[in-house]
Design an enzyme around this catalytic site. Structure first.
Site, PDB file in Angstrom:
ATOM      1  N   ARG A 175    -114.742 -17.841 -14.091  1.00 22.73           N
ATOM      2  CA  ARG A 175    -113.859 -16.811 -14.655  1.00 22.73           C
ATOM      3  C   ARG A 175    -112.398 -17.164 -14.414  1.00 22.73           C
ATOM      4  O   ARG A 175    -112.037 -17.676 -13.357  1.00 22.73           O
ATOM      5  CB  ARG A 175    -114.185 -15.462 -14.017  1.00 22.73           C
ATOM      6  CG  ARG A 175    -114.739 -14.483 -15.024  1.00 22.73           C
ATOM      7  CD  ARG A 175    -115.307 -13.295 -14.377  1.00 22.73           C
ATOM      8  NE  ARG A 175    -114.308 -12.489 -13.661  1.00 22.73           N
ATOM      9  CZ  ARG A 175    -114.601 -11.316 -13.129  1.00 22.73           C
ATOM     10  NH1 ARG A 175    -115.821 -10.828 -13.226  1.00 22.73           N
ATOM     11  NH2 ARG A 175    -113.678 -10.628 -12.498  1.00 22.73           N
ATOM     12  N   ARG A 186    -106.161  -9.541  -6.552  1.00 22.75           N
ATOM     13  CA  ARG A 186    -107.231  -8.589  -6.916  1.00 22.75           C
ATOM     14  C   ARG A 186    -107.700  -7.816  -5.688  1.00 22.75           C
ATOM     15  O   ARG A 186    -107.935  -6.599  -5.759  1.00 22.75           O
ATOM     16  CB  ARG A 186    -108.411  -9.350  -7.546  1.00 22.75           C
ATOM     17  CG  ARG A 186    -108.104  -9.828  -8.952  1.00 22.75           C
ATOM     18  CD  ARG A 186    -109.070 -10.890  -9.409  1.00 22.75           C
ATOM     19  NE  ARG A 186    -110.445 -10.431  -9.442  1.00 22.75           N
ATOM     20  CZ  ARG A 186    -111.503 -11.246  -9.367  1.00 22.75           C
ATOM     21  NH1 ARG A 186    -111.344 -12.544  -9.222  1.00 22.75           N
ATOM     22  NH2 ARG A 186    -112.705 -10.761  -9.427  1.00 22.75           N
TER      23      ARG A 186
HETATM   24  P1  AP5 Z   1    -120.577 -10.061  -8.659  1.00 21.99           P
HETATM   25  O1  AP5 Z   1    -121.807  -9.274  -8.824  1.00 21.99           O
HETATM   26  O2  AP5 Z   1    -120.040 -10.822  -9.834  1.00 21.99           O
HETATM   27  O3  AP5 Z   1    -119.427  -9.159  -7.983  1.00 21.99           O
HETATM   28  P2  AP5 Z   1    -118.519  -8.005  -8.596  1.00 21.99           P
HETATM   29  O4  AP5 Z   1    -118.403  -6.954  -7.560  1.00 21.99           O
HETATM   30  O5  AP5 Z   1    -119.031  -7.609  -9.941  1.00 21.99           O
HETATM   31  O6  AP5 Z   1    -117.166  -8.794  -8.692  1.00 21.99           O
HETATM   32  P3  AP5 Z   1    -116.091  -8.860  -9.843  1.00 21.99           P
HETATM   33  O7  AP5 Z   1    -115.180 -10.003  -9.466  1.00 21.99           O
HETATM   34  O8  AP5 Z   1    -116.716  -8.917 -11.207  1.00 21.99           O
HETATM   35  O9  AP5 Z   1    -115.364  -7.529  -9.675  1.00 21.99           O
HETATM   36  P4  AP5 Z   1    -113.979  -7.211 -10.146  1.00 21.99           P
HETATM   37  O10 AP5 Z   1    -113.956  -5.793  -9.780  1.00 21.99           O
HETATM   38  O11 AP5 Z   1    -112.870  -8.027  -9.603  1.00 21.99           O
HETATM   39  O12 AP5 Z   1    -113.993  -7.636 -11.681  1.00 21.99           O
HETATM   40  P5  AP5 Z   1    -114.014  -6.827 -13.042  1.00 21.99           P
HETATM   41  O13 AP5 Z   1    -114.667  -7.671 -14.042  1.00 21.99           O
HETATM   42  O14 AP5 Z   1    -114.513  -5.447 -12.825  1.00 21.99           O
HETATM   43  O15 AP5 Z   1    -120.825 -11.075  -7.439  1.00 21.99           O
HETATM   44  C1  AP5 Z   1    -119.808 -11.998  -7.027  1.00 21.99           C
HETATM   45  C2  AP5 Z   1    -120.492 -13.294  -6.514  1.00 21.99           C
HETATM   46  O16 AP5 Z   1    -121.228 -12.999  -5.317  1.00 21.99           O
HETATM   47  C3  AP5 Z   1    -121.508 -13.892  -7.493  1.00 21.99           C
HETATM   48  O17 AP5 Z   1    -121.395 -15.285  -7.434  1.00 21.99           O
HETATM   49  C4  AP5 Z   1    -122.875 -13.421  -6.966  1.00 21.99           C
HETATM   50  O18 AP5 Z   1    -123.883 -14.346  -7.266  1.00 21.99           O
HETATM   51  C5  AP5 Z   1    -122.620 -13.301  -5.470  1.00 21.99           C
HETATM   52  N1  AP5 Z   1    -123.352 -12.211  -4.822  1.00 21.99           N
HETATM   53  C6  AP5 Z   1    -123.481 -10.927  -5.272  1.00 21.99           C
HETATM   54  N2  AP5 Z   1    -124.181 -10.179  -4.391  1.00 21.99           N
HETATM   55  C7  AP5 Z   1    -124.511 -11.021  -3.357  1.00 21.99           C
HETATM   56  C8  AP5 Z   1    -125.223 -10.838  -2.139  1.00 21.99           C
HETATM   57  N3  AP5 Z   1    -125.746  -9.651  -1.781  1.00 21.99           N
HETATM   58  N4  AP5 Z   1    -125.336 -11.892  -1.310  1.00 21.99           N
HETATM   59  C9  AP5 Z   1    -124.810 -13.108  -1.641  1.00 21.99           C
HETATM   60  N5  AP5 Z   1    -124.138 -13.334  -2.782  1.00 21.99           N
HETATM   61  C10 AP5 Z   1    -123.976 -12.308  -3.631  1.00 21.99           C
HETATM   62  O19 AP5 Z   1    -112.448  -6.698 -13.365  1.00 21.99           O
HETATM   63  C11 AP5 Z   1    -111.668  -7.804 -13.753  1.00 21.99           C
HETATM   64  C12 AP5 Z   1    -110.265  -7.335 -14.125  1.00 21.99           C
HETATM   65  O20 AP5 Z   1    -110.326  -6.445 -15.251  1.00 21.99           O
HETATM   66  C13 AP5 Z   1    -109.526  -6.538 -13.045  1.00 21.99           C
HETATM   67  O21 AP5 Z   1    -108.880  -7.382 -12.140  1.00 21.99           O
HETATM   68  C14 AP5 Z   1    -108.545  -5.725 -13.917  1.00 21.99           C
HETATM   69  O22 AP5 Z   1    -107.446  -6.487 -14.324  1.00 21.99           O
HETATM   70  C15 AP5 Z   1    -109.379  -5.380 -15.132  1.00 21.99           C
HETATM   71  N6  AP5 Z   1    -110.099  -4.095 -15.008  1.00 21.99           N
HETATM   72  C16 AP5 Z   1    -111.466  -3.924 -14.985  1.00 21.99           C
HETATM   73  N7  AP5 Z   1    -111.783  -2.632 -14.860  1.00 21.99           N
HETATM   74  C17 AP5 Z   1    -110.606  -1.950 -14.788  1.00 21.99           C
HETATM   75  C18 AP5 Z   1    -110.269  -0.578 -14.625  1.00 21.99           C
HETATM   76  N8  AP5 Z   1    -111.220   0.347 -14.499  1.00 21.99           N
HETATM   77  N9  AP5 Z   1    -108.954  -0.235 -14.566  1.00 21.99           N
HETATM   78  C19 AP5 Z   1    -107.989  -1.163 -14.688  1.00 21.99           C
HETATM   79  N10 AP5 Z   1    -108.237  -2.488 -14.844  1.00 21.99           N
HETATM   80  C20 AP5 Z   1    -109.541  -2.883 -14.889  1.00 21.99           C
END
Ligand code: AP5
Length: 245
Positions: A175, A186
């Site tokens: 990503r 972040r």
């Molecule tokens: P994963 O499941 O991908 O973690 P995640 O919590 O979904 O992490 P994200 O990075 O997607 O969250 P985010 O909140 O930064 O991103 P988002 O897309 O929402 O797991 C991560 C890794 O760990 C993977 O490799 C997985 O295999 C591993 N893993 C998982 N569980 C595990 C375990 N138990 N043990 C070991 N390994 C494990 O947001 C992106 C951007 O979009 C934001 O920065 C912002 O700019 C914007 N945005 C999104 N939503 C909003 C909103 N509501 N308001 C304003 N801006 C927003």
């Protein structure tokens, strides 16, 4: 779908970047037959297609900052209007500010349940708690399949064949915001803007914390238990206004 066909959630998954929200959201969606609604995925899709929303969001996301509440709430409202959300949904990455959390309560209570005629239900909020160094490892090692969305981790859950999806053989991608300097921003944005969301739900007695440091399957087991418990509690109390506590 819930065994008896009743609504589930909306389930809100809270937690810092890398906590495992997306990983768990997919499993919750599969078990309960409800859609995963990820604001991050929706925004990335808009960026990919160059929509007016995507153009506005692109640089903000690349810096690791949050997109404006107005844009995200409008986008989510459109998504929640789709018929597949009538039985519930799992919200992955929303709400992320206290203003978004308040908006969600008001929207559900005054518009969603009114207009769809769906049974009123409180949101079920689960927060994943994960150690900071583990988050860094997870984010720097994350890889995703562009075709099916499956998530891997080169350190923790590697694919069987280097850089290829186990399910469909697609080349895995990194990503754009999983770069070290953006990851720091972040995580800082989460502390600054999203921790107040947990406080908001805690005050309403709706927050359940889950240890997200556990292996994926164990986290899933606890998540399902929390959702089942909260859904049956809600059924016993129903009907009740969502924002009314
Ligand atoms: P994963 O499941 O991908 O973690 P995640 O919590 O979904 O992490 P994200 O990075 O997607 O969250 P985010 O909140 O930064 O991103 P988002 O897309 O929402 O797991 C991560 C890794 O760990 C993977 O490799 C997985 O295999 C591993 N893993 C998982 N569980 C595990 C375990 N138990 N043990 C070991 N390994 C494990 O947001 C992106 C951007 O979009 C934001 O920065 C912002 O700019 C914007 N945005 C999104 N939503 C909003 C909103 N509501 N308001 C304003 N801006 C927003």
């Amino acid at each position: 779908m819930a065994k008896d066909g009743s609504r589930v959630g909306p389930v809100v998954l809270l937690g810092p970047p890398g906590a495992g929200k997306g990983t768990q959201a997919k499993r919750i969606a599969a078990r309960y037959g409800i859609p995963q609604v990820s604001t991050g995925d929706l925004l990335r899709e808009n960026v990919r297609h160059g929509t007016p929303l995507g153009v506005k969001a692109k640089d903000v996301m690349a810096r690791g900052e949050l997109v404006s509440d107005q844009l995200v709430c409008d986008m989510l409202k459109e998504r929640l209007r789709q018929p597949d959300c009538r039985r519930g949904c799992v919200l992955d990455g929303f709400p992320r500010t206290a203003a978004q959390a308040r908006w969600l309560d008001i929207y559900l209570d005054h518009e969603f349940f009114e207009k769809t005629g769906c049974a009123r239900q409180r949101v079920i909020v689960v927060r994943l708690i994960v150690d900071y160094n583990q988050l860094l490892l997870r984010l720097t090692g994350r890889r995703a399949c562009p075709a099916c969305g499956r998530i891997y981790n080169v350190h923790l859950q590697p694919p069987r064949t280097n850089a290829l999806c186990d399910d469909d053989g697609s080349q895995l991608i990194i990503r754009n915001d999983d770069r070290e300097e953006v990851i720091q921003e972040r995580l800082a944005a989460y502390e600054r803007q999203t921790q107040p969301v947990a406080t908001y739900y805690q005050r309403k007695g709706r927050l359940a914390d889950v240890n997200g440091d556990l292996p994926v399957d164990e986290v899933t087991k606890v998540m399902f238990w929390e959702i089942d418990r909260r859904s049956s509690e809600a059924e016993r109390r129903s009907p009740e206004p969502v924002g009314g506590d």
